[in-house]
Design a protein around this motif. Structure first.
Motif, PDB file in Angstrom:
ATOM      1  N   THR A  26       0.844  -1.197   0.000  1.00 28.85           N
ATOM      2  CA  THR A  26       0.000   0.000   0.000  1.00 28.85           C
ATOM      3  C   THR A  26       0.878   1.246   0.000  1.00 28.85           C
ATOM      4  O   THR A  26       0.615   2.198  -0.738  1.00 28.85           O
ATOM      5  N   SER A  27       1.945   1.247   0.797  1.00 26.36           N
ATOM      6  CA  SER A  27       2.867   2.386   0.842  1.00 26.36           C
ATOM      7  C   SER A  27       3.543   2.592  -0.512  1.00 26.36           C
ATOM      8  O   SER A  27       3.740   3.725  -0.941  1.00 26.36           O
ATOM      9  N   GLU A  28       3.905   1.485  -1.171  1.00 27.58           N
ATOM     10  CA  GLU A  28       4.533   1.586  -2.489  1.00 27.58           C
ATOM     11  C   GLU A  28       3.578   2.248  -3.482  1.00 27.58           C
ATOM     12  O   GLU A  28       3.971   3.132  -4.240  1.00 27.58           O
ATOM     13  N   MET A  29       2.300   1.838  -3.482  1.00 29.19           N
ATOM     14  CA  MET A  29       1.335   2.426  -4.397  1.00 29.19           C
ATOM     15  C   MET A  29       1.122   3.903  -4.065  1.00 29.19           C
ATOM     16  O   MET A  29       1.018   4.732  -4.964  1.00 29.19           O
ATOM     17  N   GLN A  30       1.074   4.248  -2.788  1.00 31.78           N
ATOM     18  CA  GLN A  30       0.917   5.652  -2.410  1.00 31.78           C
ATOM     19  C   GLN A  30       2.117   6.469  -2.872  1.00 31.78           C
ATOM     20  O   GLN A  30       1.956   7.590  -3.361  1.00 31.78           O
ATOM     21  N   ALA A  31       3.314   5.913  -2.739  1.00 33.00           N
ATOM     22  CA  ALA A  31       4.522   6.608  -3.208  1.00 33.00           C
ATOM     23  C   ALA A  31       4.489   6.779  -4.723  1.00 33.00           C
ATOM     24  O   ALA A  31       4.853   7.833  -5.250  1.00 33.00           O
ATOM     25  N   ASP A  32       4.030   5.729  -5.427  1.00 35.56           N
ATOM     26  CA  ASP A  32       3.908   5.831  -6.889  1.00 35.56           C
ATOM     27  C   ASP A  32       2.920   6.929  -7.261  1.00 35.56           C
ATOM     28  O   ASP A  32       3.170   7.728  -8.163  1.00 35.56           O
ATOM     29  N   ARG A  33       1.796   6.982  -6.582  1.00 35.51           N
ATOM     30  CA  ARG A  33       0.795   8.022  -6.875  1.00 35.51           C
ATOM     31  C   ARG A  33       1.373   9.420  -6.615  1.00 35.51           C
ATOM     32  O   ARG A  33       1.080  10.356  -7.348  1.00 35.51           O
ATOM     33  N   ALA A  34       2.199   9.555  -5.585  1.00 37.17           N
ATOM     34  CA  ALA A  34       2.805  10.852  -5.270  1.00 37.17           C
ATOM     35  C   ALA A  34       3.800  11.277  -6.354  1.00 37.17           C
ATOM     36  O   ALA A  34       3.998  12.476  -6.569  1.00 37.17           O
TER      37      ALA A  34
END
Length: 194
Positions: A26-34
């Protein structure tokens, strides 16, 4: 009683490991979105702000964008340098850019994709299509952008997924997509750098 406690403790450890893995994905996807590249153009249904699955990857490749774009846009050559792809055929041999339709297998899954954006040395994007050549609406949109940087090229790739499987487990889907794109970029660098 002691064996019940041991079983419970083991199950707790396993579930904690699963939660940590899910949190990391989930953190990886949030970082990708950022890190989303706001210059990439998205069809409304596939926009990262509404798609459950999203991946962003980028890599500075020490070659010019023309050379790298030429490698990526030659879809029929992908199996020679990208291990996850095989059995590529151009179903529209008269076309190689925008509008070209390809059948191929990625991770052994057959897909049919049409190139919907093609700006030489700058952008290429594709979208899956069904057998009747209508948009599947449960597939993925994969976009690439090439940014010249002092004789090198920053290659950015982003992909969204909007299907039922994507909605079911978005963090895992985004993680797998992210890892596949790392491989794709590393392979592209390998065949592009002098």
């Amino acid at each position: 009683m002691e064996s019940v406690v041991k079983v419970f403790a083991f199950m707790l450890l396993v579930s904690q490991a699963s939660v940590r893995k899910l949190n990391a994905q989930t953190s990886e996807m949030q970082a990708d979105r950022a890190r989303r590249d706001m210059a990439i153009r998205w069809p409304a249904a596939y926009d990262p702000s509404v798609a459950p699955v999203f991946s962003h990857n980028e890599l500075l490749i020490h070659a010019d964008c023309h050379r790298i774009f030429a490698r990526l846009s030659d879809v029929t050559a992908w199996p020679s340098w990208l291990v996850i792809v095989k059995d590529v055929s151009n179903e529209t041999p008269q076309k190689t850019g925008k509008g070209a339709l390809y059948r191929l297998k990625i991770f052994n899954s057959p897909i049919q994709s049409r190139i919907v954006e093609f700006e030489a040395d700058q952008r290429i994007s594709w979208i899956p299509f069904g057998a009747d050549e209508t948009e599947t609406h449960h597939g993925h949109y994969h976009a690439w952008r090439f940014v010249p940087q002092a004789g090198n090229c920053l290659v950015i790739t982003e992909e969204t997924g909007i299907g039922p499987g994507d909605r079911k487990n978005p963090s895992s889907g985004s993680h797998l997509m992210h890892k596949a794109h790392e491989l794709w970029l590393d392979s592209l660098r390998y065949i592009s750098e002098p």
